[in-house]
Design a protein around this motif. Structure first.
Motif: not given
Length: 161
Positions: A49-77
């Motif tokens: 849950e990253l709800r209402d976290c004021h994400l911008d493109d710079a943060s998404a550019a960091v979070i995306g690769p971190r999510l990719e590295a996790m290779r998680a199977s999320f029930d919900w995001v």
């Protein structure tokens, strides 16, 4: 510094950490997201849950690769209420999720319009192929045509547009 300390604490909780829920009052810079998520390296998370976290493109550019590295199977995001992201930011986040899987993604109240949704349809299709069955896009401003494209994308994930 606080984000790095929190990242270390999150790392210590693995592999038992199942849900990561953050709702921030103020924006966290990209470096903060990187430090925070550096501690979460295993794919054991079931919910994010990253709800209402004021994400911008710079943060998404960091979070995306971190999510990719996790290779998680999320029930919900839950990425709802992050209105500052452009299509590029959304693509980064969704590509990161596609490395694992997500059954449900919440994009409600994200300022999603026709241009943004059309731009991210390939990522939505990739997630659908990996098991995505629910996308919440309530309280966004998309035309009926783009809604139809989203529905078709979800229904026929194996087909190209």
């Amino acid at each position: 510094e606080k984000a790095a300390a929190a990242g270390l604490q999150l790392g210590a909780l693995q592999p038992g950490l199942r849900v990561l829920s953050l709702e921030l009052k103020d924006a966290l810079p990209a470096e903060g997201w990187d430090a925070l998520l550096a501690g979460v390296t295993q794919g054991a998370l079931e919910g994010l849950e990253l709800r209402d976290c004021h994400l911008d493109d710079a943060s998404a550019a960091v979070i995306g690769p971190r999510l990719e590295a996790m290779r998680a199977s999320f029930d919900w995001v839950d990425l709802s209420r992050n209105k500052a992201l452009t299509a590029a930011g959304w693509r980064s986040l969704l590509r990161g999720l596609a490395a694992g899987a997500a059954r449900s993604v919440d994009l409600a109240q994200c300022g999603m319009d026709d241009a943004k949704m059309t731009a991210i349809l390939p990522e939505v299709r990739a997630l659908s192929r990996a098991g995505l069955s629910h996308v919440d896009v309530t309280d966004n401003t998309m035309s009926r045509e783009v809604w139809g494209m989203l529905v078709a994308c979800m229904a026929g994930a194996s087909e190209e547009p």
